[in-house]
Design a protein around this motif. Structure first.
Motif, mmCIF file in Angstrom:
data_model
loop_
_atom_site.group_PDB
_atom_site.id
_atom_site.type_symbol
_atom_site.label_atom_id
_atom_site.label_comp_id
_atom_site.label_asym_id
_atom_site.label_seq_id
_atom_site.Cartn_x
_atom_site.Cartn_y
_atom_site.Cartn_z
ATOM 1 N N PRO A 19 38.978 27.749 43.888
ATOM 2 C CA PRO A 19 38.859 29.200 44.066
ATOM 3 C C PRO A 19 38.110 29.844 42.890
ATOM 4 O O PRO A 19 38.181 29.368 41.750
ATOM 5 C CB PRO A 19 40.310 29.679 44.109
ATOM 6 C CG PRO A 19 41.119 28.460 44.398
ATOM 7 C CD PRO A 19 40.377 27.327 43.772
ATOM 8 N N HIS A 20 37.400 30.913 43.174
ATOM 9 C CA HIS A 20 36.639 31.609 42.142
ATOM 10 C C HIS A 20 37.037 33.087 42.085
ATOM 11 O O HIS A 20 37.635 33.631 43.016
ATOM 12 C CB HIS A 20 35.134 31.502 42.417
ATOM 13 C CG HIS A 20 34.621 30.105 42.417
ATOM 14 N ND1 HIS A 20 34.781 29.260 41.351
ATOM 15 C CD2 HIS A 20 33.951 29.396 43.365
ATOM 16 C CE1 HIS A 20 34.226 28.091 41.630
ATOM 17 N NE2 HIS A 20 33.726 28.147 42.850
ATOM 18 N N LYS A 21 36.658 33.706 41.008
ATOM 19 C CA LYS A 21 36.938 35.124 40.833
ATOM 20 C C LYS A 21 36.189 35.959 41.870
ATOM 21 O O LYS A 21 35.023 35.695 42.173
ATOM 22 C CB LYS A 21 36.486 35.580 39.442
ATOM 23 C CG LYS A 21 37.158 34.899 38.275
ATOM 24 C CD LYS A 21 36.492 35.330 36.974
ATOM 25 C CE LYS A 21 37.066 34.594 35.779
ATOM 26 N NZ LYS A 21 36.328 34.909 34.535
ATOM 27 N N GLU A 22 36.873 36.985 42.352
ATOM 28 C CA GLU A 22 36.240 38.029 43.165
ATOM 29 C C GLU A 22 36.433 39.340 42.395
ATOM 30 O O GLU A 22 37.552 39.699 42.050
ATOM 31 C CB GLU A 22 36.895 38.121 44.541
ATOM 32 C CG GLU A 22 36.849 36.834 45.351
ATOM 33 C CD GLU A 22 37.685 36.953 46.611
ATOM 34 O OE1 GLU A 22 37.221 37.611 47.564
ATOM 35 O OE2 GLU A 22 38.805 36.411 46.635
ATOM 36 N N ILE A 45 41.802 36.154 41.941
ATOM 37 C CA ILE A 45 41.531 34.801 42.414
ATOM 38 C C ILE A 45 42.586 34.489 43.467
ATOM 39 O O ILE A 45 43.784 34.516 43.178
ATOM 40 C CB ILE A 45 41.597 33.764 41.276
ATOM 41 C CG1 ILE A 45 40.772 34.219 40.072
ATOM 42 C CG2 ILE A 45 41.104 32.409 41.765
ATOM 43 C CD1 ILE A 45 40.896 33.307 38.862
ATOM 44 N N ARG A 46 42.115 34.223 44.684
ATOM 45 C CA ARG A 46 43.025 33.972 45.791
ATOM 46 C C ARG A 46 42.957 32.499 46.198
ATOM 47 O O ARG A 46 41.929 31.845 45.993
ATOM 48 C CB ARG A 46 42.680 34.885 46.967
ATOM 49 C CG ARG A 46 42.828 36.360 46.611
ATOM 50 C CD ARG A 46 42.601 37.277 47.784
ATOM 51 N NE ARG A 46 41.198 37.403 48.162
ATOM 52 C CZ ARG A 46 40.712 38.331 48.998
ATOM 53 N NH1 ARG A 46 41.553 39.224 49.518
ATOM 54 N NH2 ARG A 46 39.435 38.378 49.298
ATOM 55 N N TRP A 103 44.924 27.722 33.013
ATOM 56 C CA TRP A 103 46.220 27.415 33.609
ATOM 57 C C TRP A 103 46.535 28.339 34.788
ATOM 58 O O TRP A 103 47.236 27.938 35.730
ATOM 59 C CB TRP A 103 47.324 27.494 32.563
ATOM 60 C CG TRP A 103 47.691 28.879 32.134
ATOM 61 C CD1 TRP A 103 47.114 29.606 31.146
ATOM 62 C CD2 TRP A 103 48.717 29.697 32.702
ATOM 63 N NE1 TRP A 103 47.714 30.838 31.047
ATOM 64 C CE2 TRP A 103 48.711 30.915 31.991
ATOM 65 C CE3 TRP A 103 49.643 29.510 33.727
ATOM 66 C CZ2 TRP A 103 49.584 31.951 32.278
ATOM 67 C CZ3 TRP A 103 50.526 30.550 34.021
ATOM 68 C CH2 TRP A 103 50.491 31.757 33.300
ATOM 69 N N GLU A 104 46.017 29.553 34.760
ATOM 70 C CA GLU A 104 46.269 30.480 35.860
ATOM 71 C C GLU A 104 45.723 29.942 37.185
ATOM 72 O O GLU A 104 46.257 30.250 38.258
ATOM 73 C CB GLU A 104 45.644 31.847 35.563
ATOM 74 C CG GLU A 104 46.293 32.594 34.408
ATOM 75 C CD GLU A 104 45.538 32.413 33.099
ATOM 76 O OE1 GLU A 104 45.560 33.330 32.267
ATOM 77 O OE2 GLU A 104 44.920 31.342 32.923
ATOM 78 N N VAL A 128 46.094 35.535 41.406
ATOM 79 C CA VAL A 128 45.987 35.912 39.997
ATOM 80 C C VAL A 128 45.040 37.101 39.878
ATOM 81 O O VAL A 128 43.957 37.099 40.470
ATOM 82 C CB VAL A 128 45.492 34.733 39.147
ATOM 83 C CG1 VAL A 128 45.122 35.196 37.740
ATOM 84 C CG2 VAL A 128 46.561 33.649 39.078
ATOM 85 N N VAL A 129 45.456 38.098 39.120
ATOM 86 C CA VAL A 129 44.702 39.343 38.993
ATOM 87 C C VAL A 129 44.544 39.693 37.524
ATOM 88 O O VAL A 129 45.458 39.480 36.714
ATOM 89 C CB VAL A 129 45.421 40.500 39.724
ATOM 90 C CG1 VAL A 129 44.665 41.813 39.553
ATOM 91 C CG2 VAL A 129 45.581 40.171 41.201
#
Length: 739
Positions: free
Chosen positions: A487-490, A507-508, A541-542, A552-553
């Protein structure tokens, strides 16, 4: 890395998508997701070559040609195991012989004649400082140097390459390579009393340097700082180290509002062996964070007042050695009603041998921009706009190269502009984050690029921004990340209840289902001038929490950087007020999303982020189901002078700013029936002292609150030397149980 083979076989047999591989924190810690990078880059004087540290040697490469690196240190008997041939003296027989040694190169320097000075290994003192063993290589023999002196550190060649300046036990020394003799320059250095030529704890931590001397271009004079820390309060940090009896490690640490070292500037003449003190004014509370020499040999230095809202650059010509004080001039002055942010040498450099200078400044327009200046004249802007210059990369006689946020505050791109502010050119068109290592004369530079969804590449470019060759394209990492559907950042923005627009990312999970409600982890740092929301590759780690089914936000609230002076300095004098409001707003915003479970939101932070996580847990009124605070500041009165006073003023003048928002004062507000708190700290944290958590434990206990604590014996602020991985694994387990 673990592979679900059954799911893979089923996917192949039935033509469905292959289930993603899984990973855990061991995979992250091993560097499996880390993009390629060059370590220890040094541009060579010819402008055509550079050097890097690799496999215990220093390799020389051509910028333009894709040739194998040339090892600059001699191999042992043509050995291919990475051993280097070192000439050593057998003290029993007096004979020299060659041995093979695996070097651990902590630092190195190259003299004009090609000789090398190697720091082999390091024994850490604080964050940046360390003692080491030095080796000298003249092109024929690699051998120990300065071996008869204990605790050597911060060594450097004089510009002519004939001598080595270094420090040992708070005194400054000079070693003559041709004569093999060592001269002691200062004689009053003493632990916890006087330091010559290296910095005290707070300068090292907050101004980011340890070598507090500079040699003139003609190699005749050494300017150095002397720290009298006799009036600085003594702090004791307990060490256990598996011993039967613990011991106290004592060092001088000035907490907010208390005495700093008295710092003075001195000039030593190598030829006459005479030292004079430079007159830096009558203010004994001021800081002197930078000293240096103009290209034509004029000494210059920066002073910063205790409130850190005025900086002054002064220059003097050595002239008659005994009277340098009479020839000083103010070259540059900047003031601010709040504070002037710490900038490094990446924000200032001399032009035309010292007739002009380049400087980054935000006071004029409220945005950090680039200017040229000349003593006694008004600054001339080279850049302008509602974006910020973040670094001066290099310059030639015609133009300057700099990194900026012009395309996005989340990105860094390289630009060139001429010294009249015209003909600006974008040299790195890719959308993402670029770091640049300039070559001598800027004929070439090394660009390291990545974005949130791309590990990027390392390329060598010419002055026009054209790619000369690619050092590493991270193709294997890209294929692996795609194969496991990493997964990657949006990126997103949202507007708080108060009308402030904040930048963020989430990140979802790779199999995200908008009809499902997910637990949510807020990760943040939030410190003044910082930035966590960046369009660059990073796997931490997140991301393991994301794989485990968590969203994760991260958002950058008020006080963070690269959005202009007003946004950054809005938290001045009241640290922990607006930043906490913005993280609580982030939590409420995420709770309003139909795919977030509002009953399962957590917050985490380390250091300043730990201060924030504690404050949010206490002020959240049960908004967070779990909170983790690692090495948190629990009162800014416990933290050092330079940082705390820069952003919060002096506690004697702003007691409410230190007291009202301190987690210690907020402890009674913790809803421990709804928020499970984990407090983590290392007992050997010389930066944010264990005292912070001890007093927080006291405050929470006095308030009758329940919480969890994990203490790591003899670990520093980064949980080194042993527990960086253990801490992150414990956080993952804690959140898995409590979210």
């Amino acid at each position: 890395m673990r592979i679900n083979l059954l799911a893979m076989l089923i996917g192949i047999l039935y033509g469905t998508a292959v289930a993603a591989q899984t990973f855990d924190y061991d995979d992250v810690a091993s560097g499996r997701f880390r993009p390629a990078q060059l370590s220890g880059i040094r541009p060579m004087a010819d402008g055509e070559h550079y050097t890097v540290i690799r496999k215990g040697n220093i390799l020389k490469y051509s910028y333009a040609e894709a040739k194998a690196g040339e090892a600059l240190l001699p191999a042992h008997d043509s050995d291919t195991t990475g051993l280097v041939a070192v000439d050593t003296l057998d003290r029993a027989t007096g004979r020299r012989h060659t041995v093979g040694r695996q070097l651990h190169i902590a630092d190195y320097a190259i003299a004009p004649n090609g000789a090398l000075l190697i720091a082999d290994g390091q024994r850490p003192i604080y964050r940046h400082s360390f003692t080491t063993r030095y080796l000298y290589y003249d092109g024929k023999h690699l051998q120990p140097v300065l071996a008869d002196i204990e605790a050597t550190r911060d060594a450097a060649f004089t510009p002519d390459g004939r001598k080595i300046v270094f420090s040992s036990r708070n005194d400054l020394y000079l070693h003559d390579l041709a004569q093999g003799t060592t001269r002691r320059i200062t004689h009053d250095g003493a632990w916890n009393k006087v330091i010559n030529g290296t910095t005290d704890w707070v300068y090292e931590e907050e101004f980011g340097f340890t070598q507090a001397y500079a040699v003139s271009p003609d190699s005749r004079y050494i300017a150095y700082l002397r720290f009298d820390e006799s009036q600085v309060p003594l702090f004791e940090m307990m060490r256990y180290d598996g011993s039967l009896y613990n011991r106290a490690y004592e060092f001088k640490y000035p907490k907010a509002g208390d005495c700093n070292s008295t710092v003075t500037l001195h000039l030593y003449d190598i030829e006459t062996e005479r030292t004079v003190r430079i007159d830096t004014g009558s203010d004994t509370t001021q800081y002197i964070p930078r000293i240096g020499w103009t290209p034509r040999g004029e000494l210059w230095y920066e002073t910063r007042n205790r409130h850190q809202n005025e900086i002054v650059f002064r220059r003097l010509s050595v002239g008659t050695f005994g009277t340098p004080q009479a020839e000083q001039e103010v070259v540059y002055r900047e003031t601010s009603p709040r504070y002037i942010a710490h900038e490094t040498d990446r924000s200032f450099r001399w032009l035309d041998k010292g007739d002009r200078f380049l400087v980054m400044q935000e006071s004029a327009t409220g945005w950090m921009h680039l200017y040229t200046g000349r003593s006694g004249e008004a600054l001339r802007p080279l850049t302008a706009g509602k974006w910020e210059v973040t670094q001066i990369v290099g310059n030639t006689a015609e133009q300057v190269y700099y990194l900026s946020t012009e395309r996005s505050p989340l990105e860094r791109n390289l630009y060139a502009v001429d010294l009249k502010g015209r003909n600006k050119r974008l040299l790195t068109p890719d959308k993402g984050f670029h770091t640049v290592a300039p070559g001598t004369g800027m004929k070439y530079y090394i660009s390291t690029f990545s974005s949130a969804g791309d590990p990027g590449r390392v390329t060598i470019c010419n002055a026009k921004g054209q790619t000369v060759r690619t050092v590493d394209d991270n193709a294997a990492l890209r294929r692996m990340a795609d194969s496991i559907r990493l997964p990657h950042k949006e990126f997103f923005t949202f507007t708080t209840e108060r009308g402030d627009t904040l930048n963020g990312y989430w990140i979802r999970p790779a199999d995200f289902d908008p009809a499902h409600r997910y637990p949510c982890l807020l990760t943040q740092y939030s410190g003044p001038g910082s930035q966590s929301v960046q369009n660059r590759w990073k796997v931490e780690w997140e991301d393991v929490m994301v794989q485990n089914g968590c969203v994760v936000v991260c958002t950058d609230g008020r006080g963070t950087g690269y959005r202009g002076e007003a946004f950054k300095k809005s938290t001045y004098g009241q640290l922990g007020r607006f930043e906490v409001e913005d993280q609580l707003s982030t939590a409420r915003y995420m709770a309003s999303q139909p795919w977030i479970d509002p009953q399962r939101i957590a917050i985490y932070g380390w250091s300043y982020g730990g201060f924030m996580a504690l404050s949010c847990a206490c002020r959240g009124d049960g908004l967070f189901k779990a909170a983790i605070a690692v090495a948190p500041v629990t009162s800014w009165r416990f933290y050092d002078t330079i940082y705390s006073e820069l952003y919060n003023g002096l506690p004697q003048e702003n007691p409410d700013g230190y007291g009202d928002n301190a987690p210690l004062a907020l402890a009674p507000l913790l809803r421990d029936d709804r928020t499970r708190l984990l407090l983590i700290h290392g007992t050997a944290d010389d930066n944010v002292h264990f005292q912070n958590s001890i007093e927080m434990i006291r405050a929470l206990t006095d308030a009758g609150k329940e919480f969890d604590v994990m203490i790591y014996p003899d670990q520093n602020h980064s949980m080194l030397p042993d527990c960086t991985t253990a801490v992150r694994k414990r956080m993952i387990r804690f959140l898995s149980r409590n979210l």
